[in-house]
Enzyme design. Structure first.
Site, PDB file in Angstrom:
ATOM      1  N   ALA A 106       0.951  -1.202  -0.200  1.00 14.05           N
ATOM      2  CA  ALA A 106       0.200   0.158   0.157  1.00 14.05           C
ATOM      3  C   ALA A 106       0.885   1.272  -0.030  1.00 14.05           C
ATOM      4  O   ALA A 106       0.242   2.415  -0.512  1.00 14.05           O
ATOM      5  CB  ALA A 106      -0.779  -0.042   1.048  1.00 14.05           C
ATOM      6  N   ARG A 107       2.061   1.182   0.596  1.00 14.21           N
ATOM      7  CA  ARG A 107       2.709   2.342   0.635  1.00 14.21           C
ATOM      8  C   ARG A 107       3.098   3.283  -0.547  1.00 14.21           C
ATOM      9  O   ARG A 107       3.165   4.410  -0.753  1.00 14.21           O
ATOM     10  CB  ARG A 107       4.202   2.142   1.644  1.00 14.21           C
ATOM     11  CG  ARG A 107       3.710   2.058   2.917  1.00 14.21           C
ATOM     12  CD  ARG A 107       4.666   1.442   3.839  1.00 14.21           C
ATOM     13  NE  ARG A 107       4.362   1.548   5.433  1.00 14.21           N
ATOM     14  CZ  ARG A 107       4.841   0.995   6.284  1.00 14.21           C
ATOM     15  NH1 ARG A 107       5.963   0.212   6.106  1.00 14.21           N
ATOM     16  NH2 ARG A 107       4.290   1.106   7.545  1.00 14.21           N
ATOM     17  N   TYR A 227      -0.073   8.753   8.242  1.00 14.88           N
ATOM     18  CA  TYR A 227      -0.787   7.623   8.130  1.00 14.88           C
ATOM     19  C   TYR A 227      -0.058   6.454   7.219  1.00 14.88           C
ATOM     20  O   TYR A 227       0.879   6.870   6.423  1.00 14.88           O
ATOM     21  CB  TYR A 227      -2.306   7.583   7.754  1.00 14.88           C
ATOM     22  CG  TYR A 227      -2.712   8.212   6.315  1.00 14.88           C
ATOM     23  CD1 TYR A 227      -1.946   8.149   5.168  1.00 14.88           C
ATOM     24  CD2 TYR A 227      -4.090   8.245   6.151  1.00 14.88           C
ATOM     25  CE1 TYR A 227      -2.381   8.710   3.975  1.00 14.88           C
ATOM     26  CE2 TYR A 227      -4.661   8.454   4.930  1.00 14.88           C
ATOM     27  CZ  TYR A 227      -3.731   8.703   3.897  1.00 14.88           C
ATOM     28  OH  TYR A 227      -4.364   9.098   2.449  1.00 14.88           O
ATOM     29  N   GLU A 228      -0.484   5.257   7.277  1.00 12.75           N
ATOM     30  CA  GLU A 228       0.238   4.073   6.442  1.00 12.75           C
ATOM     31  C   GLU A 228       1.689   4.043   7.112  1.00 12.75           C
ATOM     32  O   GLU A 228       2.504   3.517   6.617  1.00 12.75           O
ATOM     33  CB  GLU A 228       0.306   4.394   5.069  1.00 12.75           C
ATOM     34  CG  GLU A 228       0.210   3.144   4.317  1.00 12.75           C
ATOM     35  CD  GLU A 228      -1.302   2.578   4.055  1.00 12.75           C
ATOM     36  OE1 GLU A 228      -2.329   3.497   4.486  1.00 12.75           O
ATOM     37  OE2 GLU A 228      -1.501   1.467   3.657  1.00 12.75           O
ATOM     38  N   GLY A 229       1.915   4.377   8.406  1.00 15.61           N
ATOM     39  CA  GLY A 229       3.085   4.504   9.057  1.00 15.61           C
ATOM     40  C   GLY A 229       3.758   5.798   8.971  1.00 15.61           C
ATOM     41  O   GLY A 229       3.734   6.209   7.707  1.00 15.61           O
TER      42      GLY A 229
END
Ligand SMILES: Cc1cc2nc3c(=O)[nH]c(=O)nc-3n(C[C@H](O)[C@H](O)[C@H](O)COP(=O)(O)OP(=O)(O)OC[C@H]3O[C@@H](n4cnc5c(N)ncnc54)[C@H](O)[C@@H]3O)c2cc1C
Length: 250
Positions: A106-107, A227-229
């Protein structure tokens, strides 16, 4: 990760909550990671599919956010939420691995949002700089403005090239790509924050006003670094990979 899933006959019973879930309340399907064996740490997490309308599954209020306001964010709440046994994804205990693998895929997608946002902010800045006359000339003729635009354009192009290159590599080699995936999130999203901030600067006072799109772009850029880390976590992933690679090769 605090939510728990306990086996009960032909069902799983889920309890706990998930904070700040994008499209929470809008989506029909949810991937939820919950602890099935708390004392096993990361190996005690399992992944489940939940459906909107499942018994005991509800939503918190729509959050009020700085940016990303066209997308709803809500808490997911599970109170003795009962789901059928076959909603387990993969095997029990694989939840953490599934989550990490999903993030790897996803990143670069978040990176691509950064590319689009940077390009849009650059386009707005150029358009305005050509129209705005100060001291008898369009501000785009000022070297100070041209240098800002040059940096914005170069960083945007570098982000685009990185996202495409990483996406292509992932397509060809679907094995170990955590490091490059983190890079493809980190660089374009830090770039989007810089480029949108510079776009606001080039628009001057109008950049700060809601009548022009630059301020919204700057607010929307911020979430990409979180977000997403967070981007600190992306640096951790890259740094740990480099450390591992060095140990292997030395
Ligand atoms: C609008 C929005 C939408 C979201 N959508 C989703 C979603 O759909 N699904 C989902 O699961 N989550 C979602 N999240 C959650 C999001 O992924 C987390 O907020 C994010 O990963 C950061 O975690 P945190 O908020 O707990 O920050 P914390 O972990 O508390 O971090 C606080 C600060 O400390 C730093 N930090 C923490 N640990 C370290 C470390 N080990 N090394 C260096 N720095 C560190 C962080 O970088 C950050 O600067 C969303 C959040 C927001 C705001």
């Amino acid at each position: 990760m605090q939510a728990t899933a306990v086996e009960d006959g032909d069902s799983w019973i889920i309890n706990g909550s998930k904070q700040w879930i994008t499209s929470g309340g809008e989506a029909e399907l949810y991937t939820v990671i919950a602890m099935t064996d708390k004392n096993k740490g990361a190996r005690g997490a399992s992944a489940f599919i939940l459906e909107k309308g499942d018994d005991g599954f509800s939503f918190g209020k729509k959050e009020k956010k700085m940016g990303l306001r066209a997308s709803s964010t809500r808490e997911l709440i599970f109170r003795d939420c009962r789901i059928p046994k076959d909603r387990l994804i993969g095997k029990r205990g694989l939840g953490f691995i599934i989550a990490m693998r999903t993030l790897d895929y996803a990143r670069p997608g978040i990176g691509s949002i950064g590319v689009g946002l940077s390009q849009a902010a650059l386009d707005e800045a150029i358009k305005y700089a050509k129209e705005r006359i100060q001291f008898g000339q369009p501000i785009i003729t000022l070297q100070a403005i041209q240098h800002m635009l040059a940096d914005m354009a170069t960083q945007t192009e570098a982000s685009r090239a990185l996202v495409y290159a990483v996406a292509k590599t992932i397509d060809v080699n679907s094995k170990d790509f955590s490091k490059i995936s983190a890079m493809a999130k980190l660089f374009p999203t830090d770039t989007a924050m810089r480029v949108t901030t510079d776009a606001v600067q080039i628009l001057g006072g109008y950049g700060y006003m809601k009548d022009y799109p630059a301020e919204k772009m700057m607010r929307d850029a911020k979430i990409l670094q979180i977000y997403e880390g967070t981007n600190q976590i992306q640096r951790n992933v890259i740094g740990q990979s480099l450390h591992k690679e060095y140990a292997k090769n030395s």
